[in-house]
Design a protein around this motif. Structure first.
Motif, PDB file in Angstrom:
ATOM      1  N   ARG A  28      -7.688  49.443  14.697  1.00  0.00           N
ATOM      2  CA  ARG A  28      -6.561  48.515  14.870  1.00  0.00           C
ATOM      3  C   ARG A  28      -7.010  47.235  15.578  1.00  0.00           C
ATOM      4  NH1 ARG A  28      -1.708  50.396  13.506  1.00  0.00           N
ATOM      5  NH2 ARG A  28      -1.424  52.631  13.204  1.00  0.00           N
ATOM      6  N   LEU A  29      -7.905  47.380  16.546  1.00  0.00           N
ATOM      7  CA  LEU A  29      -8.408  46.202  17.249  1.00  0.00           C
ATOM      8  C   LEU A  29      -9.198  45.312  16.288  1.00  0.00           C
ATOM      9  CD1 LEU A  29      -8.926  44.530  19.769  1.00  0.00           C
ATOM     10  CD2 LEU A  29     -10.839  46.070  20.306  1.00  0.00           C
ATOM     11  N   ALA A  30     -10.065  45.915  15.478  1.00  0.00           N
ATOM     12  CA  ALA A  30     -10.833  45.138  14.509  1.00  0.00           C
ATOM     13  C   ALA A  30      -9.901  44.435  13.523  1.00  0.00           C
ATOM     14  CB  ALA A  30     -11.812  46.052  13.769  1.00  0.00           C
ATOM     15  N   TYR A  31      -8.841  45.120  13.120  1.00  0.00           N
ATOM     16  CA  TYR A  31      -7.883  44.515  12.196  1.00  0.00           C
ATOM     17  C   TYR A  31      -7.206  43.302  12.832  1.00  0.00           C
ATOM     18  CZ  TYR A  31      -3.622  43.912   9.459  1.00  0.00           C
ATOM     19  OH  TYR A  31      -2.599  43.365   8.722  1.00  0.00           O
ATOM     20  N   ARG A  32      -6.817  43.423  14.098  1.00  0.00           N
ATOM     21  CA  ARG A  32      -6.161  42.305  14.788  1.00  0.00           C
ATOM     22  C   ARG A  32      -7.081  41.084  14.855  1.00  0.00           C
ATOM     23  NH1 ARG A  32      -0.772  42.203  16.739  1.00  0.00           N
ATOM     24  NH2 ARG A  32      -1.543  40.896  18.430  1.00  0.00           N
ATOM     25  N   GLU A  33      -8.377  41.322  14.893  1.00  0.00           N
ATOM     26  CA  GLU A  33      -9.344  40.239  14.967  1.00  0.00           C
ATOM     27  C   GLU A  33      -9.806  39.767  13.590  1.00  0.00           C
ATOM     28  OE1 GLU A  33     -11.690  40.713  19.081  1.00  0.00           O
ATOM     29  OE2 GLU A  33     -12.116  42.309  17.658  1.00  0.00           O
ATOM     30  N   GLY A  34      -9.181  40.312  12.538  1.00  0.00           N
ATOM     31  CA  GLY A  34      -9.519  39.876  11.189  1.00  0.00           C
ATOM     32  C   GLY A  34     -10.769  40.521  10.614  1.00  0.00           C
ATOM     33  N   ARG A  35     -11.349  41.474  11.313  1.00  0.00           N
ATOM     34  CA  ARG A  35     -12.574  42.143  10.831  1.00  0.00           C
ATOM     35  C   ARG A  35     -12.164  43.357   9.996  1.00  0.00           C
ATOM     36  NH1 ARG A  35     -15.134  44.443  14.768  1.00  0.00           N
ATOM     37  NH2 ARG A  35     -13.535  44.252  16.380  1.00  0.00           N
ATOM     38  N   LEU A  36     -11.747  43.093   8.759  1.00  0.00           N
ATOM     39  CA  LEU A  36     -11.134  44.133   7.938  1.00  0.00           C
ATOM     40  C   LEU A  36     -12.135  45.210   7.538  1.00  0.00           C
ATOM     41  CD1 LEU A  36      -8.961  41.824   5.659  1.00  0.00           C
ATOM     42  CD2 LEU A  36      -8.384  42.846   7.866  1.00  0.00           C
ATOM     43  N   THR A  37     -13.323  44.804   7.117  1.00  0.00           N
ATOM     44  CA  THR A  37     -14.339  45.790   6.727  1.00  0.00           C
ATOM     45  C   THR A  37     -14.716  46.651   7.924  1.00  0.00           C
ATOM     46  OG1 THR A  37     -15.193  44.266   5.058  1.00  0.00           O
ATOM     47  CG2 THR A  37     -16.628  46.082   5.717  1.00  0.00           C
ATOM     48  N   ALA A  38     -14.881  46.025   9.080  1.00  0.00           N
ATOM     49  CA  ALA A  38     -15.223  46.775  10.292  1.00  0.00           C
ATOM     50  C   ALA A  38     -14.094  47.734  10.667  1.00  0.00           C
ATOM     51  CB  ALA A  38     -15.509  45.822  11.446  1.00  0.00           C
ATOM     52  N   ALA A  39     -12.854  47.338  10.413  1.00  0.00           N
ATOM     53  CA  ALA A  39     -11.713  48.204  10.729  1.00  0.00           C
ATOM     54  C   ALA A  39     -11.778  49.485   9.913  1.00  0.00           C
ATOM     55  CB  ALA A  39     -10.415  47.462  10.462  1.00  0.00           C
ATOM     56  N   ARG A 238     -10.633  38.331   7.208  1.00  0.00           N
ATOM     57  CA  ARG A 238      -9.267  37.852   7.002  1.00  0.00           C
ATOM     58  C   ARG A 238      -9.254  36.351   6.709  1.00  0.00           C
ATOM     59  NH1 ARG A 238      -4.214  39.366   8.083  1.00  0.00           N
ATOM     60  NH2 ARG A 238      -4.809  41.164   9.322  1.00  0.00           N
ATOM     61  N   TYR A 239      -9.958  35.579   7.517  1.00  0.00           N
ATOM     62  CA  TYR A 239      -9.935  34.126   7.329  1.00  0.00           C
ATOM     63  C   TYR A 239     -10.569  33.747   5.997  1.00  0.00           C
ATOM     64  CZ  TYR A 239     -10.390  29.156   8.220  1.00  0.00           C
ATOM     65  OH  TYR A 239     -10.287  27.793   8.123  1.00  0.00           O
ATOM     66  N   VAL A 240     -11.747  34.278   5.718  1.00  0.00           N
ATOM     67  CA  VAL A 240     -12.472  33.897   4.505  1.00  0.00           C
ATOM     68  C   VAL A 240     -11.697  34.307   3.255  1.00  0.00           C
ATOM     69  CG1 VAL A 240     -14.570  34.330   3.164  1.00  0.00           C
ATOM     70  CG2 VAL A 240     -14.719  33.933   5.638  1.00  0.00           C
ATOM     71  N   ARG A 241     -11.192  35.534   3.234  1.00  0.00           N
ATOM     72  CA  ARG A 241     -10.495  36.015   2.041  1.00  0.00           C
ATOM     73  C   ARG A 241      -9.129  35.356   1.875  1.00  0.00           C
ATOM     74  NH1 ARG A 241     -11.852  42.394   0.982  1.00  0.00           N
ATOM     75  NH2 ARG A 241     -14.064  42.327   1.503  1.00  0.00           N
ATOM     76  N   SER A 242      -8.423  35.146   2.988  1.00  0.00           N
ATOM     77  CA  SER A 242      -7.119  34.472   2.888  1.00  0.00           C
ATOM     78  C   SER A 242      -7.295  33.051   2.363  1.00  0.00           C
ATOM     79  CB  SER A 242      -6.435  34.429   4.257  1.00  0.00           C
ATOM     80  OG  SER A 242      -6.140  35.719   4.718  1.00  0.00           O
ATOM     81  N   ARG A 243      -8.290  32.360   2.871  1.00  0.00           N
ATOM     82  CA  ARG A 243      -8.555  30.992   2.417  1.00  0.00           C
ATOM     83  C   ARG A 243      -8.901  30.975   0.923  1.00  0.00           C
ATOM     84  NH1 ARG A 243     -10.247  25.925   4.304  1.00  0.00           N
ATOM     85  NH2 ARG A 243     -11.847  24.947   2.995  1.00  0.00           N
ATOM     86  N   ALA A 244      -9.761  31.919   0.514  1.00  0.00           N
ATOM     87  CA  ALA A 244     -10.151  31.978  -0.901  1.00  0.00           C
ATOM     88  C   ALA A 244      -8.953  32.288  -1.792  1.00  0.00           C
ATOM     89  CB  ALA A 244     -11.244  33.031  -1.093  1.00  0.00           C
TER      90      ALA A 244
END
Length: 491
Positions: A28-39, A238-244
């Motif tokens: 959940r912490l990784a998800y909050r930080e946008g690190r989806l694969t790490a989550a 999160r940032y890279v994929r959302s932007r794409a």
């Protein structure tokens, strides 16, 4: 510690290796930080149904950041559209949510309905699946009318819980609405979730799609984190994929609308043909150009004393609005002997922090909370100067806000931070004053100059009002939209 990642990481690290909660909390912490694969990887080897459910949820969130995930069969009667009928596809809306985004939707629709032409425009609005119930409003009405504009709501009996099923169910409900309303154009507004619905409906109906980019939500997400973290988070999944995905939606739309030159340049840099981008700026209704009401009663109600200057703003209370800079400037002016109060109209996640900050500075600042849209001009009348102290975050450099345009229409002198997007709507020393972002001392100097020279306040306010009346009304914008729809063959 959910908004304090370092503290949260330390807390998770102290949990026992045998704790079943540890991998879930780390995910959940990784998800909050946008690190989806790490989550998702944090759950490797985790046992139990809770971990399995969380993994499925995280995988769905990640999968839905890929294009072309939404499809629907061809709709019967799809070619039976009504010329001039527009379906605005938005995230949230009035009357449940009042913000710049929802006010723009309403004002666009009202102006379109009032615009002359053949055929007459017939705007309808539809919100995301589950709204407003999922936003906390116990309101199950499927159709609400606001000033004659129909707002359709996609309310299932049971709200799905994962991103993939939410999107799929939202598309199914939207498809049923399209067969009922029979629009000739699908007008989706930020973010990509609305654009993806419109593009999937286009595949089934052949209706044209106009995508209105009102902001860059990935940069808004970035601005919520501390300055030191943003450089790392700009490389997050999160940032890279959302932007794409946003870029994909811009490229796939038949026409892109945006709010200002900085936003148009950003969209062009993503590879979108400039000929396919139309600017329709934020505007005001004609009532904002009328004289302001008498502020005497409201001043008394707010506890403002005779002889006190009032500076402030109407805004959503989020970090990138930079309201802490305004409070610091008011403190500086108070120390200089200026009798001054800060008036902060609005609500948001930063409200508690700002109130504590004001108390620490010894300020008797006024926080009203959210006020009805119809009451905004009453609060404008109380202000001597309207301040927009936005931070230099990327989202502030790009996105032009609505609230300062409304204040300028009211004839208020405005002082704004010198970010690019605000420089598009305020000409320094002509229609307002600019100051360096985050510089409380410079803001205090600008405010002191205006407060000490009432004739300068009147001059800047009058110039601003004239500029808005000439080119920044929703009436003007309705003509721009009509031309855009004609270009798409929807009239």
């Amino acid at each position: 510690a959910v908004d304090q990642p370092q503290v949260a990481r330390s807390a998770v690290a102290r949990l026992s290796e045998r704790s079943g909660a540890r991998p879930r909390l780390a995910a959940r912490l990784a998800y909050r930080e946008g690190r989806l694969t790490a989550a998702i990887r944090a759950l490797d080897g985790a046992r139990g149904w809770r971990a399995a459910r969380l993994r499925r949820w995280l995988q769905a969130e990640t999968d839905m950041l890929e294009p072309d995930r939404l499809h629907i069969p061809e709709l019967p009667g799809a070619g039976n559209s009504r010329p001039g009928t527009i379906l605005h596809i938005v995230t949230d809306a009035l009357p449940s949510t009042s913000a710049g985004y929802t006010i723009r939707t309403q004002e666009i629709a009202v102006a379109q309905r009032a615009a002359d032409g053949d055929p007459r425009l017939d705007p309808h609005v539809v919100t995301r699946i589950g709204f407003p119930v999922t936003a906390g409003a116990i309101d199950g009405r499927r159709l609400v009318t606001v000033d004659g504009i129909p707002y359709h709501r996609l309310l299932p009996w049971v709200m799905p819980g994962r991103a993939d099923t939410i999107a799929a169910d939202g598309l199914k409900h939207a498809a049923r609405l399209v067969t009922d309303v029979r629009p000739s154009v699908l007008h989706a507004a930020s973010n990509y979730s609305n654009a993806l619905i419109a593009l999937a409906l286009r595949d089934a109906t052949q209706l044209p799609v106009l995508y209105e980019v009102r902001g860059f939500w990935e940069d808004t997400w970035l601005s919520r984190h501390s300055a030191g973290a943003t450089s790392d988070l700009r490389h997050s999944d999160r940032y890279v994929r959302s932007r794409a995905l946003e870029t994909h939606c811009m490229q796939a739309a038949d026409l892109v609308v945006t709010l200002g030159e900085a936003m148009r340049d950003e969209i062009t840099e993503r590879g979108i043909d400039p000929a396919n981008i139309l600017i329709v700026p934020n505007g005001v209704s004609r009532e904002f150009l009328q004289p302001l009401p008498d502020p005497t009663a409201l001043k008394s109600q707010l506890g403002i004393n005779d002889g006190e200057y009032v500076v402030g703003l109407v805004s959503s209370l989020v970090a990138h609005e930079g309201i802490g800079t305004l409070l610091a400037a008011v403190k500086i002016l108070g120390d200089r002997g200026v009798r001054i109060r800060a008036l902060i109209v609005g609500d948001g996640p930063e409200r508690g922090t700002l109130q504590r900050h004001a108390a620490q500075l010894g300020l008797d600042a006024i926080f009203t909370g959210r006020v009805p849209m119809a009451k905004v001009r009453d609060y404008h009348a109380v202000l001597d100067v309207f301040v927009v102290p936005r931070t230099p975050d990327r989202v502030c450099q790009l996105v032009t806000p609505l609230k300062p345009v409304e204040a300028m229409a009211s004839g208020l002198p405005v002082v704004v931070s010198g970010v690019r997007a605000l420089g598009e709507i305020v000409q320094d020393k002509v229609t307002g004053l600019l100051f360096p972002p985050l510089d409380a001392e410079a803001l205090a100097d600008a405010l002191q100059l205006l407060l000490g020279h009432p004739e300068l306040r009147r001059e800047l306010g009058a110039n601003a009002k004239q500029w808005v009346a000439r080119d920044r009304t929703w009436e003007h914008n309705a003509t721009r939209y009509r031309d855009a729809y004609a270009r798409l063959g929807a009239l």
